[in-house]
Design a protein around this motif. Structure first.
Motif, mmCIF file in Angstrom:
data_model
loop_
_atom_site.group_PDB
_atom_site.id
_atom_site.type_symbol
_atom_site.label_atom_id
_atom_site.label_comp_id
_atom_site.label_asym_id
_atom_site.label_seq_id
_atom_site.Cartn_x
_atom_site.Cartn_y
_atom_site.Cartn_z
ATOM 1 N N ALA A 1 -42.895 15.957 32.895
ATOM 2 C CA ALA A 1 -44.115 16.428 32.254
ATOM 3 C C ALA A 1 -45.126 16.922 33.281
ATOM 4 N N ARG B 1 -44.602 17.972 36.332
ATOM 5 C CA ARG B 1 -44.190 19.191 36.993
ATOM 6 C C ARG B 1 -44.357 20.384 36.058
ATOM 7 N N GLY B 2 -44.095 20.118 34.795
ATOM 8 C CA GLY B 2 -44.236 21.201 33.832
ATOM 9 C C GLY B 2 -45.617 21.817 33.865
ATOM 10 N N ASN B 3 -46.599 21.005 34.130
ATOM 11 C CA ASN B 3 -47.960 21.526 34.048
ATOM 12 C C ASN B 3 -48.353 22.389 35.231
ATOM 13 N N VAL B 4 -47.574 22.325 36.305
ATOM 14 C CA VAL B 4 -47.932 23.167 37.450
ATOM 15 C C VAL B 4 -47.045 24.412 37.540
ATOM 16 N N GLU B 5 -46.259 24.630 36.520
ATOM 17 C CA GLU B 5 -45.442 25.848 36.509
ATOM 18 C C GLU B 5 -46.360 27.071 36.648
ATOM 19 N N PRO B 6 -45.971 28.047 37.478
ATOM 20 C CA PRO B 6 -46.871 29.179 37.704
ATOM 21 C C PRO B 6 -47.249 29.893 36.409
ATOM 22 N N GLY B 7 -46.295 30.008 35.507
ATOM 23 C CA GLY B 7 -46.577 30.696 34.248
ATOM 24 C C GLY B 7 -47.675 30.016 33.461
ATOM 25 N N ALA B 8 -47.766 28.698 33.617
ATOM 26 C CA ALA B 8 -48.747 27.957 32.822
ATOM 27 C C ALA B 8 -50.160 28.407 33.149
#
Lengths: 295, 296
Positions: free
Chosen positions: A7, A9-16
């Protein structure tokens, strides 16, 4: 929690980071060009309307005759304004407006019900399309107004004939846009719904109907415009009350200022009803507002 | 961990997801356009295995995936799942495409919960389970967005969550990260492995990216140029969990070289051939077929 890592790591995805922040965006309806855009733009637009009215006033009050067109008999805004106020106070106003609104909505709603219902079926079934569409294709190029004589012959009550003409005017835009909306559903979405366990009825309600909704609301907006157009014409010919009737009666009685008053009402109600349809359409398709903002 | 397993597979416990492909040949198109996409293919994928189908573009790997999904009918032979012949799409076999097929008019949570809604699960219950899956793919907080408000990588996460909520026996993926930028793609590969560690479903993953195949799979199936046949069946025994360092390990590079040679040989042999269209796992005559199915 073992899924914490996923979770976070998901939030730092560039697309986010690129995803638009929905909540911070103001709701900007597409028709807001007249409302927003800065005070200067609004001022220019108002000045443009004022200049248009001033030109009309000048042409009419000076009885300008350009040979091809003459303003000698056209009432000036200064004549129309008192006539307008006069009608506002008249008890007949409610009857005129009430009759027109009733006819337009009766015809429009009948056309919307039949056009959407038929369009959904025709768009999904080649059999029904083959059976029903040929006669409709023949009738399609005939303008609603051309139905007036037949309507008078076919309907004993002039009320019914006017509603019928309004109905004919609105039917084809709604029908054709519904068919188009249904036919342009992305087949990948249908396949996806099926592989997620959707049965035909669910596919229809969850995929085809929402997918076709934007096209259907476009059809309804166009249909509302043609409905008013047909109604006003029908009222001029066979009405007893109604805005169209009022306009034509004013011509017959040589109350020329009232002609323009009638026109103002026709324009205002036509505009109000298409704004109403557009707002309803926007409420039905909230996901489109988010897509518009992406561009 | 327990909560997640319960959310995803409340009736788990039976090890299922064994795919058997026996003598499968697939011909697509009609009349003069008819061509052979896959020829005489035999493949047995045990339950819980992560298999990558690797091959040049147009080699029929997406078509084969479509046959497992049930969107394309095998012309010869049979595809079976746990002994049962596949004859149509089913929530047991979740399919993820390269370009998302999320419903644009549904918010993330309603997209993910769609499969449960189709099963008649009550709204509160399906939303609860959808939220858990949304968190599992790292999208907590985005559940009320529409798909158009998400980046490409996020859209694919929603897609994966939407398929997993049906706790499928098989997860079928057709170049799911092919349209993403390199960085996002790497992250998605790692995310997929992490999710898969928790939900051990059989995965068939189509790609033409050798690194991707070797990083993800237990086993890589290399396919020939069209008509697609089995060229090599390479077991990938790297220990899990895997990380990016694996990509530069000598063993990895050795297998990569082997794959490159295989694919290069294929390319040399066929580079004179006409360029091939990219085929969809839904088949070429998609529109008419779905319409036929609906009117049945």
């Amino acid at each position: 929690m073992s899924n914490q890592a996923v979770a976070s790591r998901g939030n730092v995805e560039p697309g986010a980071a690129q995803a638009p922040a929905l909540r911070s965006r103001p709701a900007a309806p597409a028709s807001s060009r007249f409302a927003v855009g800065g005070g200067r733009h609004a001022a220019i637009k108002l000045a443009s309307v004022a200049a248009f009215i001033a030109l009309w006033q000048w042409l009419s009050s000076n009885h300008v005759d350009l040979k091809i067109i003459t303003f000698a008999n056209i009432p000036a805004p200064s004549d129309v304004a008192p006539a307008f106020l006069n009608l506002l106070e008249s008890p007949k106003l409610a009857a005129h407006i009430g009759n027109s609104l009733w006819r337009v909505f009766a015809g429009f709603i009948a056309a919307a019900a039949l056009g959407i219902g038929l369009g959904l079926i025709v768009g999904r079934s080649r059999w029904v399309a083959d059976i029903l569409m040929p006669p409709l294709e023949i009738l399609r190029p005939i303008p609603g107004v051309a139905w007036i004589p037949v309507a008078i012959l076919a309907f004993p009550s002039s009320e019914a004939s006017m509603i019928f003409i309004t109905f004919m005017g609105a039917l084809f835009p709604v029908l054709l846009n519904t068919i188009h909306g249904v036919e342009s559903v992305d087949p990948r979405l249908i396949a996806t719904a099926r592989s997620l366990g959707a049965k035909p009825l669910s596919i229809f309600l969850e995929v085809i109907l929402p997918s076709a909704t934007p096209s259907i609301t476009t059809g309804l907006a166009i249909g509302m415009g043609t409905a008013w157009f047909c109604l006003v014409t029908a009222e001029m010919i066979s009405g007893e009350f109604g805005i169209g009737y009022f306009t034509w009666e004013s011509y017959s009685l040589q109350n020329y200022a009232d002609i323009l008053v009638g026109m103002v009402f026709i324009g205002a109600f036509g505009m109000l009803s298409s704004v109403f349809i557009k707002q309803a359409g926007r409420a039905l398709t909230p996901w489109l507002a988010t897509q518009e903002k992406q561009h | 961990m327990n909560a997640i397993n319960e959310a995803i597979s409340p009736d788990a416990g039976v090890a299922v997801g064994n795919i058997e492909i026996n003598g499968v040949g697939i011909e697509l198109g009609r009349g003069a356009d008819r061509f052979e996409a896959v020829r005489n293919l035999d493949l047995d994928i045990p339950a819980g295995q992560f298999v990558c189908l690797l091959g040049p573009s147009g080699c029929g790997k997406s078509t084969l995936l479509g046959a497992i999904a049930g969107h394309i009918r095998a012309t010869h032979g049979a595809v079976r799942l746990d002994g049962e012949r596949i004859n149509g799409p089913h929530p047991d076999r979740g399919l993820v495409f390269q370009h998302h097929t999320l419903f644009p008019w549904k918010k993330v949570i309603d997209n993910v919960a769609f499969g449960l809604k189709m099963k008649g699960v009550a709204k509160a219950e399906r939303n609860k389970r959808a939220l858990e899956l949304i968190k599992l793919v790292g999208l907590g907080g985005f559940e009320n967005r529409y798909p158009a408000q998400l980046s490409g990588g996020m859209q694919q996460r929603v897609e994966i969550a939407r398929v997993l909520i049906n706790h499928p026996r098989v997860l079928l993926m057709d170049e799911p990260f092919g349209a993403l930028d390199a960085l996002t793609r790497n992250m998605m590969q790692e995310l997929l492995l992490e999710v898969w560690e928790k939900i051990r479903t059989t995965v068939v993953f189509v790609t033409h990216d050798i690194d991707e195949a070797l990083f993800l799979a237990d086993r890589v199936i290399v396919m020939t140029h069209r008509p697609g046949r089995l060229l090599a069946d390479i077991p990938i025994g790297f220990p899990r969990p895997r990380n990016r360092d694996l990509l530069t390990a000598p063993e990895f590079v050795a297998i990569k070289r082997q794959c490159l040679h295989l694919l290069h040989g294929e390319h040399e042999q066929f580079k004179q051939a006409d360029p091939l269209q990219r085929l969809s796992p839904l088949g070429p005559s998609l529109i008419t077929e779905t319409q036929v199915h609906l009117s049945e």
